[in-house]
Write a protein that holds these residues in place. Sequence first.
Motif, mmCIF file in Angstrom:
data_model
loop_
_atom_site.group_PDB
_atom_site.id
_atom_site.type_symbol
_atom_site.label_atom_id
_atom_site.label_comp_id
_atom_site.label_asym_id
_atom_site.label_seq_id
_atom_site.Cartn_x
_atom_site.Cartn_y
_atom_site.Cartn_z
ATOM 1 N N PHE A 3 7.568 33.684 49.410
ATOM 2 C CA PHE A 3 7.680 34.070 50.818
ATOM 3 C C PHE A 3 8.927 33.456 51.453
ATOM 4 N N ASN A 6 12.325 35.150 51.000
ATOM 5 C CA ASN A 6 12.455 36.456 51.649
ATOM 6 C C ASN A 6 12.537 36.363 53.164
ATOM 7 N N SER A 157 -2.817 29.019 42.327
ATOM 8 C CA SER A 157 -2.720 30.420 42.742
ATOM 9 C C SER A 157 -4.096 31.065 42.691
ATOM 10 N N CYS A 167 -4.414 40.498 37.726
ATOM 11 C CA CYS A 167 -4.553 40.534 39.188
ATOM 12 C C CYS A 167 -3.405 41.292 39.850
ATOM 13 N N SER A 169 -2.909 41.211 43.221
ATOM 14 C CA SER A 169 -2.418 40.366 44.312
ATOM 15 C C SER A 169 -2.618 38.905 43.955
ATOM 16 N N ARG A 170 -1.730 38.075 44.501
ATOM 17 C CA ARG A 170 -1.806 36.638 44.218
ATOM 18 C C ARG A 170 -1.224 35.865 45.391
ATOM 19 N N HIS A 171 -1.887 34.766 45.749
ATOM 20 C CA HIS A 171 -1.420 33.874 46.810
ATOM 21 C C HIS A 171 -1.233 32.489 46.196
ATOM 22 N N SER A 189 2.899 30.734 49.678
ATOM 23 C CA SER A 189 3.595 32.021 49.553
ATOM 24 C C SER A 189 2.663 33.054 48.914
ATOM 25 N N GLY A 190 3.204 34.248 48.725
ATOM 26 C CA GLY A 190 2.470 35.304 48.038
ATOM 27 C C GLY A 190 1.873 36.316 48.997
ATOM 28 N N ASN A 191 0.941 37.105 48.452
ATOM 29 C CA ASN A 191 0.267 38.144 49.233
ATOM 30 C C ASN A 191 -0.648 37.519 50.287
ATOM 31 N N GLU A 192 -0.819 38.249 51.382
ATOM 32 C CA GLU A 192 -1.733 37.785 52.432
ATOM 33 C C GLU A 192 -3.135 37.742 51.865
ATOM 34 N N PRO A 194 -7.064 38.017 51.270
ATOM 35 C CA PRO A 194 -7.997 39.091 51.688
ATOM 36 C C PRO A 194 -8.959 38.593 52.756
#
Length: 194
Positions: A3, A6, A157, A167, A169-171, A189-192, A194
């Motif tokens: 994250f 970016n 993670s 997977c 998605s991963r956070h 970082s990573g995906n929001e 769930p």
Amino acid sequence: MDFYTNQEMEELLEIEFKEYHFAPILAALQTVYLDSISTASSDIRKYNVHALCPEQLHKSLITVDTTSENFNSWKAYGFSDNLKLDLLIDEHKLQLDSLREEQYLIHTETGINQESLVRELVKFPFINKAQSVNCIGDGSQIEIVYFNPDFIQLIYSYGWGDCPSGCISRHYWELGIYGSGVIELISESGNELP
């Protein structure tokens, strides 16, 4: 992608953890603590061996010549009458479990580098084939980035979304754990979630 690579870098003054995040983070920290005091784990760090699941550290498959006296002795009595193999059996507490007529599962009491073990096992003429056990699927993982007695840096993670296939998605949480018990969130970082 991280994250922070970016987005524009900005200092974080406050990080909020939802209550439902506490249990997975605590479980990760407990795993890291237990990992830090295990002799087998120190060997894993020393030789830079990483595993995604416990099976990869404790199980291998072999295909054998079942007419071999050495193998039959190992199967019946727990030793093979081959000094080099008996040293491996004794050192790693290797246990056999029959799968099929010529195929056996080897269990080790403590986690070891199974890839190194199978490279040694195939050197014996009565072991035709050897391979470490692979895991199916994906999920949450812990990676130790840096370790010494006073500080552990790890990346925890959390994966979700069709994890049996890998997977989607991963956070990530990068954490620093100090010998004093202080825990620092280095980055997230990573995906929001769930």
